[in-house]
Design an enzyme around this catalytic site. Structure first.
Site, PDB file in Angstrom:
ATOM      1  N   ARG A  15       2.643  -8.813  -8.330  1.00 15.94           N
ATOM      2  CA  ARG A  15       3.137  -9.611  -9.452  1.00 15.94           C
ATOM      3  C   ARG A  15       2.317 -10.811  -9.664  1.00 15.94           C
ATOM      4  O   ARG A  15       2.434 -11.266 -10.996  1.00 15.94           O
ATOM      5  CB  ARG A  15       4.565  -9.765  -9.623  1.00 15.94           C
ATOM      6  CG  ARG A  15       5.503  -8.530  -9.593  1.00 15.94           C
ATOM      7  CD  ARG A  15       7.062  -8.662  -9.601  1.00 15.94           C
ATOM      8  NE  ARG A  15       7.355  -9.073  -8.348  1.00 15.94           N
ATOM      9  CZ  ARG A  15       8.472  -9.822  -7.887  1.00 15.94           C
ATOM     10  NH1 ARG A  15       9.283 -10.209  -9.183  1.00 15.94           N
ATOM     11  NH2 ARG A  15       9.046 -10.285  -6.882  1.00 15.94           N
ATOM     12  N   THR A  78       9.239  -6.259   6.571  1.00 19.02           N
ATOM     13  CA  THR A  78       9.435  -7.903   7.315  1.00 19.02           C
ATOM     14  C   THR A  78       9.631  -7.533   8.903  1.00 19.02           C
ATOM     15  O   THR A  78       9.021  -7.983   9.635  1.00 19.02           O
ATOM     16  CB  THR A  78      10.225  -8.697   6.549  1.00 19.02           C
ATOM     17  OG1 THR A  78      11.635  -7.948   6.602  1.00 19.02           O
ATOM     18  CG2 THR A  78      10.141  -9.033   5.466  1.00 19.02           C
ATOM     19  N   ASN A 227       6.248 -15.301  -6.377  1.00 22.25           N
ATOM     20  CA  ASN A 227       6.106 -13.829  -6.379  1.00 22.25           C
ATOM     21  C   ASN A 227       5.165 -13.814  -7.965  1.00 22.25           C
ATOM     22  O   ASN A 227       4.479 -12.710  -8.044  1.00 22.25           O
ATOM     23  CB  ASN A 227       7.143 -13.014  -6.542  1.00 22.25           C
ATOM     24  CG  ASN A 227       8.117 -13.037  -5.266  1.00 22.25           C
ATOM     25  OD1 ASN A 227       7.558 -12.900  -4.208  1.00 22.25           O
ATOM     26  ND2 ASN A 227       9.243 -13.160  -5.158  1.00 22.25           N
TER      27      ASN A 227
HETATM   28  C1  UD1 Z   1      13.581 -10.728   2.023  1.00 27.32           C
HETATM   29  C2  UD1 Z   1      14.521 -10.682   2.926  1.00 27.32           C
HETATM   30  C3  UD1 Z   1      15.909 -10.956   2.089  1.00 27.32           C
HETATM   31  C4  UD1 Z   1      15.645 -12.375   1.786  1.00 27.32           C
HETATM   32  C5  UD1 Z   1      14.397 -12.877   0.942  1.00 27.32           C
HETATM   33  C6  UD1 Z   1      13.829 -14.213   1.011  1.00 27.32           C
HETATM   34  C7  UD1 Z   1      14.305  -8.551   4.107  1.00 27.32           C
HETATM   35  C8  UD1 Z   1      14.277  -7.125   4.138  1.00 27.32           C
HETATM   36  N1  UD1 Z   1      14.693  -9.068   3.079  1.00 27.32           N
HETATM   37  O1  UD1 Z   1      13.327  -9.970   0.962  1.00 27.32           O
HETATM   38  O2  UD1 Z   1      16.843 -10.632   2.815  1.00 27.32           O
HETATM   39  O3  UD1 Z   1      16.580 -13.008   1.074  1.00 27.32           O
HETATM   40  O4  UD1 Z   1      13.174 -12.179   1.827  1.00 27.32           O
HETATM   41  O5  UD1 Z   1      12.731 -14.291   0.269  1.00 27.32           O
HETATM   42  O6  UD1 Z   1      13.281  -9.034   5.054  1.00 27.32           O
HETATM   43  N2  UD1 Z   1       5.675  -9.145   4.170  1.00 27.32           N
HETATM   44  C9  UD1 Z   1       4.801  -8.755   5.144  1.00 27.32           C
HETATM   45  N3  UD1 Z   1       4.646  -7.612   5.385  1.00 27.32           N
HETATM   46  C10 UD1 Z   1       5.723  -6.585   4.893  1.00 27.32           C
HETATM   47  C11 UD1 Z   1       6.477  -6.871   4.231  1.00 27.32           C
HETATM   48  C12 UD1 Z   1       6.426  -8.326   3.801  1.00 27.32           C
HETATM   49  O7  UD1 Z   1       3.841  -9.331   5.790  1.00 27.32           O
HETATM   50  O8  UD1 Z   1       5.452  -5.443   5.207  1.00 27.32           O
HETATM   51  C13 UD1 Z   1       5.594 -10.702   3.925  1.00 27.32           C
HETATM   52  C14 UD1 Z   1       5.477 -10.850   2.518  1.00 27.32           C
HETATM   53  O9  UD1 Z   1       3.872 -11.261   2.360  1.00 27.32           O
HETATM   54  C15 UD1 Z   1       6.507 -12.022   1.840  1.00 27.32           C
HETATM   55  C16 UD1 Z   1       7.605 -11.919   3.068  1.00 27.32           C
HETATM   56  O10 UD1 Z   1       7.152 -10.983   4.152  1.00 27.32           O
HETATM   57  O11 UD1 Z   1       5.731 -13.199   2.187  1.00 27.32           O
HETATM   58  C17 UD1 Z   1       8.720 -11.426   2.279  1.00 27.32           C
HETATM   59  O12 UD1 Z   1       8.674 -10.048   1.974  1.00 27.32           O
HETATM   60  P1  UD1 Z   1       9.229  -9.557   0.466  1.00 27.32           P
HETATM   61  O13 UD1 Z   1       9.069  -8.281   0.581  1.00 27.32           O
HETATM   62  O14 UD1 Z   1       9.023 -10.448  -0.457  1.00 27.32           O
HETATM   63  O15 UD1 Z   1      10.698  -9.806   0.944  1.00 27.32           O
HETATM   64  P2  UD1 Z   1      12.031  -9.829   0.019  1.00 27.32           P
HETATM   65  O16 UD1 Z   1      12.384  -8.457  -0.760  1.00 27.32           O
HETATM   66  O17 UD1 Z   1      11.647 -10.993  -0.717  1.00 27.32           O
HETATM   67 MG    MG Z   2      10.006 -11.716  -1.702  1.00 28.49          MG
END
Ligand code: UD1
Ligand code: MG
Length: 447
Positions: A15, A78, A227
């Site tokens: 985004r 995550t 984001n």
């Molecule tokens: C996550 C939490 C949510 C919380 C929120 C706060 C989970 C499942 N949910 O959701 O409960 O309220 O953060 O912001 O964890 N990332 C990786 N690899 C991946 C996926 C993500 O490195 O495979 C990193 C992303 O770059 C980002 C962070 O982890 O910096 C969070 O990932 P994102 O997908 O934004 O999680 P949310 O859906 O926001």
């Molecule tokens: Mg997020």
């Protein structure tokens, strides 16, 4: 006790609509991941591990040896991201702090509180939480009737009742390392998204009757994750306010904080006054009692005490004490102004040293020059330092008077105490010129 941070930075950041990896977008002059790394430092004892994926090469290059990196490919959530760090950290750390590289406002002190909470926890997890009326799409923290944390429910699967919960998961955790590596293997794949959620570790602990504690944050702003570029601007504004207020509390006067832009690593001494529309960038540092601006841009410049810089642009320069410059003066890389130097309007100095007390009032260009103390540079003086191929140096001694509109054709040396007349084009050493003038005089006398 060994404490290591894992910073999640593998997500795509779709985004942002950018060719630049999200975590490299600057906030207050440095990439948001640098803010996250700085915050982590205060609460950990070991080199952090950054989980990279999208834009991995660029992020890795930026990090250099400030962090270890581990590649997550593909990105399966995550929980999966944290799993990637196991091979680096298993058996090497007691506690693991997990946070995101896209939350640049999260403070080191907050992570310290989180680690303290976990140190006093008999269970394996402590997490950051915030109580807020604005859920921002965060996961909701589910507690039972005894107020014990049981699970995190993501917004997209939350029931209407759960959506009303105001206690939110911020995305910062501190884990007991040994428990974590084992628990990650037991996290089920989320069938809907095909991802492994780190948040499911909370439910695992709860089912084992192991306490999960929350550190409730009081500053909601710290929880903002970037984001989109709308979030980026929101974070930038908040960070600027934070930086400005810190300087104010340290004794710096801001006439108009809203129009004063100071990057994160700038240092300012007390009783300095910043006028409106002042920009202080990069590694700029200044002492006490300066008056800067209005309408001034200063980058990577060192300024002493008691200087006045009015409507000017400075880059890569040094000002000693009590320098007075502007309006409309420009210092470029390598300009060094000694104590009590006066530089008036429409002057430019580059790669040159003006010793103490030099006066350069109007319309001059000084490049590749050394100017002795108390020398006066008349209006319109130019060091002609470039012959079309090479740059040449000019050396001017102490107490020299350079008349208005003098062209100093480099390479050139002008001895101490010399004078040039208005409109002179000086191409030879002044000592040579004096010899030449004497010869002319003798010839005249003989005739
Ligand atoms: C996550 C939490 C949510 C919380 C929120 C706060 C989970 C499942 N949910 O959701 O409960 O309220 O953060 O912001 O964890 N990332 C990786 N690899 C991946 C996926 C993500 O490195 O495979 C990193 C992303 O770059 C980002 C962070 O982890 O910096 C969070 O990932 P994102 O997908 O934004 O999680 P949310 O859906 O926001
Ligand atoms: Mg997020």
């Amino acid at each position: 006790m060994k404490i290591t941070a894992i910073l999640l930075a593998a997500g795509q950041g779709t985004r942002m609509k950018s060719a630049l990896p999200k975590v490299l977008h600057p906030v207050a002059g440095k990439p948001m991941i640098a803010h996250a790394l700085q915050a982590i430092q205060k609460s950990t004892t070991e080199k952090p591990v950054v989980v990279i994926g999208h834009g991995a090469d660029e992020v890795k290059k930026y990090l250099g040896d400030s962090a270890q990196t581990v590649l997550q490919e593909p990105q399966l959530g995550t929980g999966h991201a944290v799993m990637q760090a196991e091979s680096l950290l298993k058996g090497k750390t007691d506690l693991v702090v997990v946070c995101y590289a896209d939350m640049p406002l999260l403070r080191g002190e907050t992570l310290q509180k989180l680690v303290e909470t976990q140190k006093n926890n008999t269970g394996p997890i402590s997490m950051l939480a915030v109580i807020s009326n604005d859920p921002r799409g965060f996961g909701r923290i589910i507690r039972n009737e005894k107020n014990t944390i049981q699970a995190i429910v993501e917004e997209y699967v939350a029931s209407e009742e759960q959506k009303k919960i105001k206690e939110l998961n911020v995305g910062g955790y501190c884990f007991d390392a040994n428990w974590l590596w084992d628990a990650l293997k037991r996290i089920p794949k989320n069938e809907k998204k095909g991802e492994y959620y780190l948040t499911d570790a909370i439910e695992l602990a709860s089912k084992e009757n192991l306490p999960v504690l929350a550190t409730i944050m009081d500053d909601e702003q710290e929880t903002i994750g970037v984001n989109t570029r709308v979030h980026l601007a929101e974070v930038e504004t908040a960070m600027r306010k934070r930086i400005n207020e810190e300087h104010m509390l340290n004794g710096v006067t801001f006439i108009d904080p809203a129009s004063t832009y100071i990057e994160a690593d700038v240092k300012i001494g007390k009783d300095t006054i910043l006028m409106p529309n002042t920009y202080l960038y990069g590694k700029t540092e200044m002492g006490e009692g300066n008056i800067i601006g209005p309408n001034t841009i200063i980058r990577d410049t060192k300024i002493g005490n008691g200087c006045k810089v009015l409507v000017s642009v400075l880059e890569g320069a040094v000002l000693e004490n009590d320098v007075d410059m502007g309006p409309f003066a420009r210092l470029r890389k390598g300009a060094h102004l000694g104590n009590h130097v006066h530089m008036g309007n429409f002057g430019e100095v580059k790669d040159s040293r003006l010793a103490d007390g030099v006066k350069m009032g109007h319309f001059s260009y000084i490049g590749n020059a050394q100017i002795g103390s108390n020398t006066n540079i008349g209006a319109g003086t130019i060091t002609c330092n470039y012959d079309g191929e090479k740059k040449h140096a000019t050396e001017i001694g102490e107490d020299v008077f350079i008349g208005s509109d003098t062209m100093l054709v480099a390479p050139l040396k002008i001895g101490a105490g010399s004078r040039t007349g208005a409109g002179a084009v000086v191409t030879k050493k002044t000592s040579q010129m004096i010899r030449w003038l004497l010869v002319c005089l003798l010839v005249q006398l003989r005739n």
